[in-house]
Write an enzyme that holds these catalytic residues in place. Structure first.
Site, PDB file in Angstrom:
ATOM      1  CG  HIS B  50      -3.455  -7.257  -6.801  1.00 34.32           C
ATOM      2  ND1 HIS B  50      -2.246  -6.859  -6.934  1.00 34.32           N
ATOM      3  CD2 HIS B  50      -3.485  -8.657  -6.696  1.00 34.32           C
ATOM      4  CE1 HIS B  50      -1.373  -7.831  -6.831  1.00 34.32           C
ATOM      5  NE2 HIS B  50      -2.136  -9.141  -6.624  1.00 34.32           N
ATOM      6  CG  HIS B  96       4.423  -9.719  -3.496  1.00 31.48           C
ATOM      7  ND1 HIS B  96       4.587 -10.275  -2.585  1.00 31.48           N
ATOM      8  CD2 HIS B  96       3.073  -9.929  -4.047  1.00 31.48           C
ATOM      9  CE1 HIS B  96       3.516 -10.861  -2.184  1.00 31.48           C
ATOM     10  NE2 HIS B  96       2.406 -10.721  -2.991  1.00 31.48           N
TER      11      HIS B  96
END
Lengths: 233, 772
Positions: B50, B96
Site C-alpha cells: 500500500h 479505500h
C-alpha cells in the site's frame, strides 16, 4: 438604501461563504462575517445564520451553537426587531435558541436528502416575502438530514392563526400533498417566522438558487425581498 | 501486536508483520543491527504494498506524466495542473477498498477524509469530490451463474455494504462542505467480497500558494496538528496489502474512524496557517500515520525529522512507541514551520480549537529519529523507508480471458421485431438504472459552484470570479478489462475523456485508481502490465497525462480476485462556463444528430463485441467475446469536434452512448424534461440488438436547432467524423424504428418509471421479503 448583512461563522458552518457571496456579489450589498466567539454584530442590519454543521452538530443539531456568545447577541438583536434569517442548520439553531418554536427531527427516510424541491409562498406579510405573491411556487434546493419540522398541535394552530408559516412544500403546480413533502415535516412546513415576523427559519437554500449558472434562480425572489425590506420601514 | 519494545524479533514476529525473510535481511543490512519492535513495525508499514508500491512501481514508470499544464506530477500528495488566470487545481483519486468491506460506513468516510487531506495539504481548498463505487449484486440477475454464485445471504450483505458505503461517503463530504458531483456505481458478482470504494477530490489553489510535503532548514520546529492519536487503524496499510480470508472481519479494529467536523476545522486552520507564511512544508498523516509523514517529509527535503513521542497528543494512556508510530488516527497533519514564528501557527490552531504541539525539529542527517522519554526508540535512514524500499519485478504471465470469444449456443439474434419489453428490463438493470438513491444522499450544491451535478455525463463547476470552469468525470469498466485488459483500460480513459468533452471542456489531465487482485500471481501481474500499457497509449493519444493516483492490490477473497478495474478520473478545462453543454434534451422539436467514427462494422465483429455489453449480461444472461474496438485517433478528433460545437453554441445537449447503447442514451436524455424521440436507424445489416444496445465507443448524441444541422455536419466532416440526423425530439413519446420498422415504442414516463425506481426497489424489496 443598502443594508449591511452579517453572516455568522460557527466552527463547522459550511454555507457561510455561499450566503456571503450571494449578498455581497450577487446583490452587491455590504456584508461581513461574524465570528461565533464574539458578541459584536458590527452594526449589521440583518444577521444570516448559515447552513452547515455548527460544532459538528454533536449532541443534536444546533444544540451547542445556541450557547455561543454570538447567539446571545442575536437573541438581543431579534428582541428589538432586528432581522434574522436562518437557513437549514441556521433554522435548526434558531429553534434550539428559542427564537423560533418547534424542532427539526431526522428526515422521515432517515437519510440526507439533497435535491430541488418546490415551495409555495403562504404569506407575504414578512420582510422575507413582502415582494412575493401569495400562492406563488418557487423551486429551491434542500440539503439536510434533519429537516422534518415538528411542533405540538397548539403551536401549529398558533403558527397558522398568526400567519407565520411562510413556505410549505408543494407540487410544482402549488398543491400541498404528502408526496411533495421531502422530509415528513408537519403540515408540509418549509419555513416559519417569529411572532414579531423579523426572524425567519427555512430548510431550503435560497442562496443555492440565486444565479443562472447554478441552474435555479427562484431563490433570488426571497433574498431580493430581504434586501429591499429596508424600504418597508 | 502490542508486545513490549524489547520483544525478541522471531521468525513468527517477522511473518506477522507481512515481511519476508529477504526483506528482513535487507532491514538488518540497512541498520547494521537487529531492529527494535518499533522499527520493525515502521519498516512493515512503509514496505507494505500500500505504501511502497513495490509490485507496481516498475510498471507505473511507463505512464505519461508530463505536459505543459502539469505543475506537479506523481510523487506528492496530489497532482497539480495549471488552469489559467493564475489558478491551479490539485486532484487525485484513491482507493479505500479493504476497510470498506470490513466496516463499510467508516471505511468509506475515512476514504473521503484521506483524499480531502491530500488536496488541502497542497494548499488547495477542496471544491469537488466524486466517487467510483463497485459492489456485488443487490438483486438476483439472469447472468448470475457460473464462476460467481450470488446467494440471497450475499445479496443482503451487499445491501448493507451499499447502504454503509453510501452513507459514509455522504456523511463525510456533507459535513465537510464539499459538493459531490457524482461518479459511478456499478454492480458485478466479482465485487461480492471486495467492494471498491475509489474517492476522487479536486481543489483550487493560486499557483504561488502551492504547498509541498517537504521539510527544510535544520533546527526548524516540527509541529503536530489536529486530532489526538489513538490506537485506531494500527496496521491499516498492512491490512490493505493482504487478501481477505475467513477471519477478515475480525480486522475491524484496524479500520479507522472518521470525524468530518474535525477535518473541516483542520482545513480552515491549515489554510489560515499557510497564509501566515510561517509554514515551510506540510503533510497529512494518512496510511502509516506519523511514520509516513516523518520519513517522507524528511526524505523529500534531504534532511531528517527528529520527534519526541512524549509530546504527541494522545487520546489514550499507556500507548507504546510502536502504537503511536503506527496509529492511523484520522484528521492529523504534520508541518514544519519557520523557527521563531511558531506562535503565529499556534495562534491559528488555537482559534479553531485544535491541538498544535511542537514535537521535534528538523535535523541535518537524512534520517528519522524517534525518541520516547528522551531515549531513541527508532533511528532509520529516510531512503530505506522511501526511495530504497523493496522493488519487485514480479513474474508476469499474459492474461488469457477465460471467456469464449464466440456467441454461445442458444443465443439467437434478430428473432424479435419489437424489443420494448427487453428495453424496460435493461433500463431497470442495476448498472443502467438511475443512481438517484445514491446521489441524493450527497450534498451536490454546497459552495454554490455546481453547474452540472450527479446524474449527467460529467460534473461541472464554475470558478467564482472567473469565466472559467472545470469538468470532471470518473469511468472504468472492469468487465472489459477482464476480457482484454489493455483495450479495457484504453476504453476507461476514452470514456472519461469523452464525458468531459461532451460538456464542451478540453480534457487535459488524468488520475488513476488501479484495483487488482494478488500481484504475486503472474496472470494478475499480466493484467496489471497490460492495463498500464493501455493507459499509457490512451493517455498519450488523448493528451491527458497521469498526475497521480493509487494502486490497490490484493482485492481477493478466498483466492478469487476481482476483475482488473482501473478507474480513471479526467479533468477538463472550460474557457467560458456560459457555453457549457448539458446532457439532457431541453425541448421538443429539436434535431437529434449522431456524431461518430466513419466506419462500418461487420456482423461477426458486432456479435463478438456484443457479448461484453450490459444487454448480453443482464437480458441474455451470458458473457462472451471481447470489448468493442477503439480508435484513439477518432476519439481525439471527436473531442475536438465537441469542443468546437460548444464554442460555436450549436448544440443544446450532448451525451455519449455507453452502457445500454444508443437506445439507453436516447431515453436517458429525455427523462429530465419528459421529452421523447422519433428516430429511425439504418441497421446496415446488423441484428436489431446490436443496433440498439451495442456499446460501441466514440459516439455522441447531440440535440440542436434544425437550422444548425448542416453546420454541425460541416464541423464533423472537417474532423473526418460522421454526423447523421437520426430524428427529432417530440413531447412524451419514445419511438425508435430500425430500417423503418418499429422496434421500441413506449411513453417516456413509463420508461422513466422502470429506470428511476429500480435501485430503490432492489435495495428494499429483498429485505422485506426476508422479513416475512
Amino acid at each position: 438604501m443598502a443594508m449591511k448583512f452579517g453572516v455568522i461563522i460557527f466552527p463547522g458552518s459550511n454555507c457561510d461563504h455561499d450566503a456571503y457571496w450571494a449578498f455581497k456579489e450577487v446583490f452587491q450589498q455590504p456584508a461581513t462575517f461574524l465570528w461565533h466567539d464574539s458578541s459584536d454584530l458590527q452594526g449589521c442590519d440583518a444577521v444570516i445564520v448559515p447552513g452547515g454543521f455548527a460544532y459538528g452538530d454533536y449532541l443534536r443539531t444546533g444544540a451547542i451553537a445556541r450557547f455561543s456568545p454570538i447567539m446571545e447577541a442575536v437573541r438581543k438583536f431579534a428582541s428589538t426587531g432586528g432581522l434574522v434569517m436562518g437557513i437549514c442548520n441556521g433554522f435548526q439553531i434558531l429553534c434550539e435558541s428559542g427564537l423560533l418554536p418547534g424542532v427539526l427531527m431526522r428526515n422521515k427516510n432517515l437519510k440526507y436528502i439533497c435535491k430541488p424541491v418546490h415551495i409555495r409562498v403562504e404569506s407575504t406579510d414578512s420582510p422575507f416575502t413582502h415582494s412575493l405573491r401569495r400562492g406563488e411556487v418557487l423551486e429551491v434546493p434542500i440539503g439536510h438530514m434533519e429537516g422534518n419540522y415538528y411542533c405540538d398541535e397548539a403551536t401549529l394552530q398558533q403558527l397558522q392563526k398568526q400567519d407565520r408559516i411562510l413556505f410549505r412544500y408543494s407540487t410544482p403546480e402549488g398543491t400541498i400533498t404528502p408526496e411533495a413533502n421531502p422530509n415528513g415535516a408537519i403540515d408540509n412546513i418549509a419555513g416559519i417566522c417569529s411572532e414579531g415576523r423579523n426572524v425567519l427559519g427555512m430548510m431550503p437554500h435560497p442562496e443555492r438558487a440565486s444565479e443562472t449558472a447554478l441552474g435555479m434562480t427562484d431563490g433570488v425572489r426571497i433574498l431580493q425581498a430581504l434586501v429591499t425590506s429596508g424600504t418597508l420601514k | 501486536m502490542t508486545s513490549p519494545e524489547n520483544a525478541a524479533i522471531t521468525a513468527e514476529v517477522i511473518r506477522d508483520h507481512g515481511l519476508t525473510q529477504d526483506e528482513y535481511q535487507r532491514i538488518l543490512k540497512w541498520l547494521g543491527r537487529t531492529p527494535t519492535l518499533t522499527e520493525l513495525g515502521i519498516f512493515s508499514v512503509m514496505w507494505s504494498e500500500h505504501c511502497s508500491y513495490k509490485s507496481s512501481r516498475v510498471h507505473l514508470k511507463r505512464l505519461p506524466t508530463r505536459s505543459k499544464l502539469v505543475v506537479q506530477g506523481p510523487g506528492e500528495n496530489a497532482g497539480i495542473i495549471d488552469i489559467g488566470d493564475g489558478w491551479t487545481c490539485a486532484f487525485k483519486i484513491e482507493s479505500h477498498n479493504h476497510p470498506s468491506f470490513i466496516e463499510p460506513f467508516q471505511g468509506a468516510t475515512t476514504g473521503v477524509g484521506g483524499i480531502l487531506r491530500d488536496i488541502f495539504t497542497m494548499g488547495a481548498r477542496p471544491v469537488a469530490v466524486m466517487d467510483s463505487l463497485r459492489f456485488g449484486p443487490v438483486t438476483k440477475e439472469p447472468g448470475d451463474s457460473g464462476r460467481w454464485q450470488t446467494d440471497q445471504a450475499t445479496i443482503h450483505k451487499n445491501h448493507s455494504i451499499v447502504d454503509g458505503v453510501v452513507g459514509g461517503v455522504a456523511s463525510y463530504g456533507n459535513c465537510f462542505g464539499v459538493p459531490n458531483l457524482g461518479g459511478e456505481t456499478k454492480f458485478e458478482p466479482c465485487y461480492n467480497g471486495n467492494p471498491l470504494v475509489n474517492a476522487f477530490a479536486l481543489g483550487l489553489v493560486k499557483r504561488e500558494k502551492i504547498f509541498y510535503a517537504k521539510a527544510a532548514g535544520a533546527g526548524n520546529p516540527v509541529i503536530y496538528v489536529g486530532s489526538k492519536t489513538g490506537r485506531d487503524g494500527i496496521h491499516g496499510a498492512t491490512m490493505a496489502s493482504e487478501e481477505f480470508s475467513e477471519g477478515s472481519e475480525a480486522k475491524r479494529p484496524n479500520v479507522q474512524v472518521g470525524d468530518p467536523f474535525m477535518e473541516k476545522l483542520l482545513l480552515e486552520a491549515c489554510v489560515e496557517a499557510m497564509e501566515t507564511g510561517a509554514v515551510i512544508g506540510i503533510q497529512d498523516m494518512g496510511a502509516a500515520g506519523l511514520t509516513c509523514s516523518t520519513c517522507e517529509m524528511g526524505g523529500r527535503g534531504a534532511v531528517g525529522l527528529e520527534i519526541e513521542l512524549d509530546k504527541v497528543p494522545q487520546r489514550e494512556t499507556g500507548m507504546t512507541p510502536y502504537e503511536i508510530m503506527l496509529s492511523e488516527s484520522q484528521e492529523r497533519m504534520l508541518l514544519v514551520a519557520e523557527k521563531g514564528r511558531e506562535e503565529e501557527v499556534f495562534a491559528v490552531f488555537r482559534k479553531w480549537g485544535l491541538d498544535a504541539v511542537e514535537i521535534g525539529q528538523v535535523i541535518p542527517e537524512n534520517k528519522m529519529r524517534v525518541r520516547e522519554h528522551g531515549n531513541v526508540v527508532a533511528e532509520i535512514p529516510n531512503e530505506a523507508l522511501t526511495d530504497d524500499a523493496p522493488l519487485y519485478h514480479r513474474p508476469v504471465e499474459p492474461w488469457v480471458s477465460p471467456v469464449a470469444k464466440e456467441v454461445p449456443d442458444g443465443i439467437k439474434f434478430g428473432t424479435k421485431k419489437d424489443l420494448t419489453g427487453e428495453f424496460h428490463a435493461l433500463l431497470a438493470s442495476p448498472n443502467i438504472c438511475s443512481k438517484r438513491w445514491v446521489y441524493e444522499q450527497y450534498d451536490s450544491m454546497v459552495q454554490t459552484n455546481t453547474m452540472q451535478g450527479p446524474g449527467g455525463e460529467a460534473g461541472v463547476i464554475r470558478i467564482k470570479g472567473s469565466q472559467r470552469g472545470l469538468a470532471m468525470a470518473l469511468d472504468g469498466n472492469g468487465r472489459w478489462c477482464y476480457l482484454e485488459p489493455k483495450l479495457g483500460a484504453m476504453h476507461a480513459v476514452a470514456e472519461a475523456a469523452r464525458n468531459v468533452a461532451c460538456t464542451g471542456a478540453r480534457p487535459v489531465a488524468a488520475t488513476n485508481c488501479l484495483n487488482f487482485g494478488n500481484p504475486e500471481k503472474p496472470p494478475i501481474m499480466g493484467q496489471f502490465s497490460a492495463v498500464i500499457d493501455g493507459l499509457t497509449e490512451a493517455c498519450i493519444a488523448l493528451e491527458t497525462p497521469i498526475t497521480g493516483g493509487n494502486v490497490s492490490f490484493y482485492n481477493e477473497t478466498l483466492g478469487e480476485g476481482i476483475y482488473p478495474t482501473p478507474v480513471l478520473g479526467i479533468v477538463g478545462l472550460l474557457d467560458d462556463t456560459s457555453k457549457a453543454v448539458g446532457s439532457h434534451f431541453k425541448a421538443p422539436g429539436k434535431a437529434i444528430v449522431l456524431l461518430n467514427e466513419n466506419r462500418k462494422k461487420h456482423i461477426d465483429e458486432a456479435q463478438v463485441e456484443f457479448g461484453s455489453s450490459e444487454y448480453a449480461l443482464h437480458i441474455l444472461g451470458a458473457m462472451w467475446g471481447a470489448p468493442p474496438k477503439l480508435s484513439l485517433g477518432a476519439e481525439k478528433v471527436l473531442h475536438q469536434a465537441l469542443r468546437q460545437l460548444a464554442a460555436e453554441e450549436l448544440v443544446e445537449s450532448a451525451k455519449d452512448c455507453s452502457d445500454g447503447g444508443i437506445a439507453a442514451a436516447l431515453a436517458e436524455k429525455g427523462f429530465a424534461h419528459n421529452i421523447g424521440v422519433d428516430v429511425d436507424f439504418a441497421s446496415s445489416g446488423l441484428p436489431l440488438e446490436c443496433v440498439l444496445f451495442g456499446e460501441n465507443p466514440t459516439r455522441v448524441l447531440v440535440s440542436c436547432d434544425a437550422g444548425h444541422v448542416s453546420r454541425i455536419q460541416q464541423v464533423a466532416t472537417n474532423f473526418g467524423l460522421a454526423a447523421r440526423q437520426i430524428g427529432t425530439t417530440i413531447p412524451g413519446n419514445f419511438q425508435v424504428r430500425v430500417d423503418g420498422n418499429p422496434a421500441l415504442r413506449a411513453e417516456v414516463s413509463a420508461l422513466k418509471e422502470s429506470w428511476a425506481t429500480a435501485l430503490d426497489r432492489a435495495l428494499h424489496s429483498d429485505v422485506k421479503a426476508a422479513a416475512v
